[in-house]
Design a protein around this motif. Sequence first.
Motif, PDB file in Angstrom:
ATOM      1  N   ALA A   4     -58.596  34.177   1.920  1.00  0.00           N
ATOM      2  CA  ALA A   4     -58.186  35.572   1.689  1.00  0.00           C
ATOM      3  C   ALA A   4     -57.472  35.687   0.342  1.00  0.00           C
ATOM      4  CB  ALA A   4     -57.272  36.043   2.812  1.00  0.00           C
ATOM      5  N   ILE A   5     -57.654  36.821  -0.343  1.00  0.00           N
ATOM      6  CA  ILE A   5     -57.081  37.005  -1.672  1.00  0.00           C
ATOM      7  C   ILE A   5     -55.557  36.925  -1.636  1.00  0.00           C
ATOM      8  CG2 ILE A   5     -57.102  39.521  -1.456  1.00  0.00           C
ATOM      9  CD1 ILE A   5     -57.557  37.404  -4.677  1.00  0.00           C
ATOM     10  N   GLN A   6     -54.941  37.393  -0.539  1.00  0.00           N
ATOM     11  CA  GLN A   6     -53.476  37.306  -0.431  1.00  0.00           C
ATOM     12  C   GLN A   6     -53.025  35.850  -0.436  1.00  0.00           C
ATOM     13  OE1 GLN A   6     -55.419  39.075   1.564  1.00  0.00           O
ATOM     14  NE2 GLN A   6     -54.729  41.219   1.574  1.00  0.00           N
ATOM     15  N   GLU A   7     -53.741  35.023   0.319  1.00  0.00           N
ATOM     16  CA  GLU A   7     -53.400  33.604   0.388  1.00  0.00           C
ATOM     17  C   GLU A   7     -53.701  32.906  -0.933  1.00  0.00           C
ATOM     18  OE1 GLU A   7     -51.843  30.146   1.744  1.00  0.00           O
ATOM     19  OE2 GLU A   7     -51.668  32.166   2.602  1.00  0.00           O
ATOM     20  N   THR A   8     -54.772  33.330  -1.600  1.00  0.00           N
ATOM     21  CA  THR A   8     -55.117  32.760  -2.912  1.00  0.00           C
ATOM     22  C   THR A   8     -53.990  33.006  -3.911  1.00  0.00           C
ATOM     23  OG1 THR A   8     -57.494  33.087  -2.545  1.00  0.00           O
ATOM     24  CG2 THR A   8     -56.760  32.845  -4.825  1.00  0.00           C
ATOM     25  N   ASN A   9     -53.497  34.244  -3.947  1.00  0.00           N
ATOM     26  CA  ASN A   9     -52.399  34.575  -4.852  1.00  0.00           C
ATOM     27  C   ASN A   9     -51.139  33.784  -4.519  1.00  0.00           C
ATOM     28  OD1 ASN A   9     -53.842  36.401  -6.386  1.00  0.00           O
ATOM     29  ND2 ASN A   9     -53.272  38.157  -5.139  1.00  0.00           N
ATOM     30  N   ASN A  10     -50.842  33.654  -3.229  1.00  0.00           N
ATOM     31  CA  ASN A  10     -49.655  32.902  -2.809  1.00  0.00           C
ATOM     32  C   ASN A  10     -49.736  31.445  -3.248  1.00  0.00           C
ATOM     33  OD1 ASN A  10     -48.639  35.197  -1.601  1.00  0.00           O
ATOM     34  ND2 ASN A  10     -49.324  34.657   0.458  1.00  0.00           N
ATOM     35  N   GLN A  11     -50.914  30.830  -3.027  1.00  0.00           N
ATOM     36  CA  GLN A  11     -51.089  29.431  -3.409  1.00  0.00           C
ATOM     37  C   GLN A  11     -51.004  29.247  -4.929  1.00  0.00           C
ATOM     38  OE1 GLN A  11     -54.420  27.324  -1.724  1.00  0.00           O
ATOM     39  NE2 GLN A  11     -54.002  28.032   0.372  1.00  0.00           N
ATOM     40  N   LYS A  50     -46.680  24.886   0.563  1.00  0.00           N
ATOM     41  CA  LYS A  50     -47.941  25.590   0.411  1.00  0.00           C
ATOM     42  C   LYS A  50     -48.127  26.701   1.442  1.00  0.00           C
ATOM     43  CE  LYS A  50     -50.517  21.856  -1.795  1.00  0.00           C
ATOM     44  NZ  LYS A  50     -51.696  20.988  -1.730  1.00  0.00           N
ATOM     45  N   ASN A  51     -47.398  26.637   2.548  1.00  0.00           N
ATOM     46  CA  ASN A  51     -47.569  27.611   3.624  1.00  0.00           C
ATOM     47  C   ASN A  51     -46.618  28.807   3.519  1.00  0.00           C
ATOM     48  OD1 ASN A  51     -49.587  26.060   4.877  1.00  0.00           O
ATOM     49  ND2 ASN A  51     -48.047  24.770   5.878  1.00  0.00           N
ATOM     50  N   ILE A  52     -45.834  28.859   2.453  1.00  0.00           N
ATOM     51  CA  ILE A  52     -44.902  29.969   2.282  1.00  0.00           C
ATOM     52  C   ILE A  52     -45.685  31.258   2.058  1.00  0.00           C
ATOM     53  CG2 ILE A  52     -43.118  30.941   0.786  1.00  0.00           C
ATOM     54  CD1 ILE A  52     -42.152  28.145   0.229  1.00  0.00           C
ATOM     55  N   ASN A  53     -45.341  32.302   2.810  1.00  0.00           N
ATOM     56  CA  ASN A  53     -46.012  33.595   2.679  1.00  0.00           C
ATOM     57  C   ASN A  53     -45.197  34.493   1.742  1.00  0.00           C
ATOM     58  OD1 ASN A  53     -47.469  35.903   2.917  1.00  0.00           O
ATOM     59  ND2 ASN A  53     -47.238  36.131   5.122  1.00  0.00           N
ATOM     60  N   LEU A  54     -45.731  34.690   0.547  1.00  0.00           N
ATOM     61  CA  LEU A  54     -45.026  35.478  -0.455  1.00  0.00           C
ATOM     62  C   LEU A  54     -45.545  36.907  -0.561  1.00  0.00           C
ATOM     63  CD1 LEU A  54     -45.019  32.773  -3.293  1.00  0.00           C
ATOM     64  CD2 LEU A  54     -43.136  33.336  -1.764  1.00  0.00           C
ATOM     65  N   THR A  55     -46.531  37.255   0.270  1.00  0.00           N
ATOM     66  CA  THR A  55     -47.188  38.557   0.145  1.00  0.00           C
ATOM     67  C   THR A  55     -46.200  39.708   0.245  1.00  0.00           C
ATOM     68  OG1 THR A  55     -49.201  37.625   1.094  1.00  0.00           O
ATOM     69  CG2 THR A  55     -49.021  40.022   1.018  1.00  0.00           C
ATOM     70  N   LYS A  56     -45.354  39.678   1.268  1.00  0.00           N
ATOM     71  CA  LYS A  56     -44.389  40.766   1.481  1.00  0.00           C
ATOM     72  C   LYS A  56     -43.459  40.908   0.286  1.00  0.00           C
ATOM     73  CE  LYS A  56     -40.552  42.098   4.497  1.00  0.00           C
ATOM     74  NZ  LYS A  56     -39.743  41.718   5.682  1.00  0.00           N
ATOM     75  N   TRP A  57     -42.965  39.781  -0.224  1.00  0.00           N
ATOM     76  CA  TRP A  57     -42.033  39.814  -1.345  1.00  0.00           C
ATOM     77  C   TRP A  57     -42.719  40.270  -2.627  1.00  0.00           C
ATOM     78  CZ3 TRP A  57     -37.423  39.874   0.434  1.00  0.00           C
ATOM     79  CH2 TRP A  57     -37.107  39.162   1.587  1.00  0.00           C
ATOM     80  N   ARG A  58     -43.968  39.903  -2.790  1.00  0.00           N
ATOM     81  CA  ARG A  58     -44.705  40.356  -3.970  1.00  0.00           C
ATOM     82  C   ARG A  58     -44.883  41.866  -3.959  1.00  0.00           C
ATOM     83  NH1 ARG A  58     -49.617  39.394  -4.485  1.00  0.00           N
ATOM     84  NH2 ARG A  58     -50.161  38.392  -2.515  1.00  0.00           N
ATOM     85  N   TYR A  59     -45.198  42.406  -2.791  1.00  0.00           N
ATOM     86  CA  TYR A  59     -45.388  43.849  -2.671  1.00  0.00           C
ATOM     87  C   TYR A  59     -44.081  44.608  -2.923  1.00  0.00           C
ATOM     88  CZ  TYR A  59     -49.979  42.923  -0.556  1.00  0.00           C
ATOM     89  OH  TYR A  59     -51.257  42.521  -0.328  1.00  0.00           O
ATOM     90  N   ILE A  60     -43.003  44.093  -2.342  1.00  0.00           N
ATOM     91  CA  ILE A  60     -41.704  44.753  -2.522  1.00  0.00           C
ATOM     92  C   ILE A  60     -41.270  44.705  -3.990  1.00  0.00           C
ATOM     93  CG2 ILE A  60     -39.243  44.611  -1.978  1.00  0.00           C
ATOM     94  CD1 ILE A  60     -40.045  43.596   0.805  1.00  0.00           C
ATOM     95  N   SER A  61     -41.399  43.527  -4.599  1.00  0.00           N
ATOM     96  CA  SER A  61     -40.987  43.387  -6.001  1.00  0.00           C
ATOM     97  C   SER A  61     -41.869  44.224  -6.925  1.00  0.00           C
ATOM     98  CB  SER A  61     -41.027  41.920  -6.419  1.00  0.00           C
ATOM     99  OG  SER A  61     -42.333  41.388  -6.293  1.00  0.00           O
TER     100      SER A  61
END
Length: 294
Positions: free
Chosen positions: A211-218, A2-13
Amino acid sequence: MKNINLTKWRYISSAISIFLMLASLTIIGMKGFNWGLDFTGGVVTEVQLDKRITSSELQPLLNAAYQQEVTVISASEPGRWVLRYADTAQSNVDIAQTLAPLGEVQVLNTSIVGPQVGKELAEQGGLALLVAMLCILGYLSYRFEWRLASGAIFALVHDVIFVLAFFSLTQMEFNLTVLAAVLAILGYSLNDSIIIADRIRELLIAKPKLAIQETNNQAIVATFSRTMVTSGTTLMTVGALWIMGGGPLEGFSIAMFIGILTGTFSSISVGTSLPEFLGLNSEHYKVQVITDTP
């Protein structure tokens, strides 16, 4: 997990997806499509041959005689074949004489599909695609707030453009079965996008301070295993259809295979990143409480 931060990868992809989509539109604009006989018109002939003869024996003889790529499709009975080719100066070739080296040939029937019929099919196919997109747009607008719906819509357009660009780049024949695959891809991609969007909406209501970034990641993490299982099993089915279905289903299978891959990718990347960039937050799903004033 649950703590994986996918924000950077989402933006790049997402950036890669947008770049590839622009490149795809350029390819489509420059190369166009290799329209099949369903859209351009042509001649369809049905013949009966010995049951032991295969399409690999028919193809070279027909291609040489008609000076074009002749589509050879196995019919419902063994030894029965449907031949499709463009109506050109070589269309008056005697099929029985051309296939005589393979044995006795019986020409069952021959029909001509005019370009006017092909034009009507192209128009109806385009109209079906447009109506499907409008219905999906209406459904998403009703079910989700417009920012969240925009991600799903963009993912749908993204997937369709990728499939169309592949057929434009390779100049594979674009026929009615490929069009059917494109319509099927719309439904499949929509399913993936709605699952993730539903989870995002639930989290926005349940955890408004997140935060919306964390919401999307979860939301992605919560639906990832289901998405992979669904996509994996569907890809295996389409792969088997591709390998065992033969030439008539090749275009359909390839289109579906690409659509499933891009649909899974886009639902996770652009499908979640675009609403975030548009300012989606928990306020958009805040329950309005109405109180009576004296």
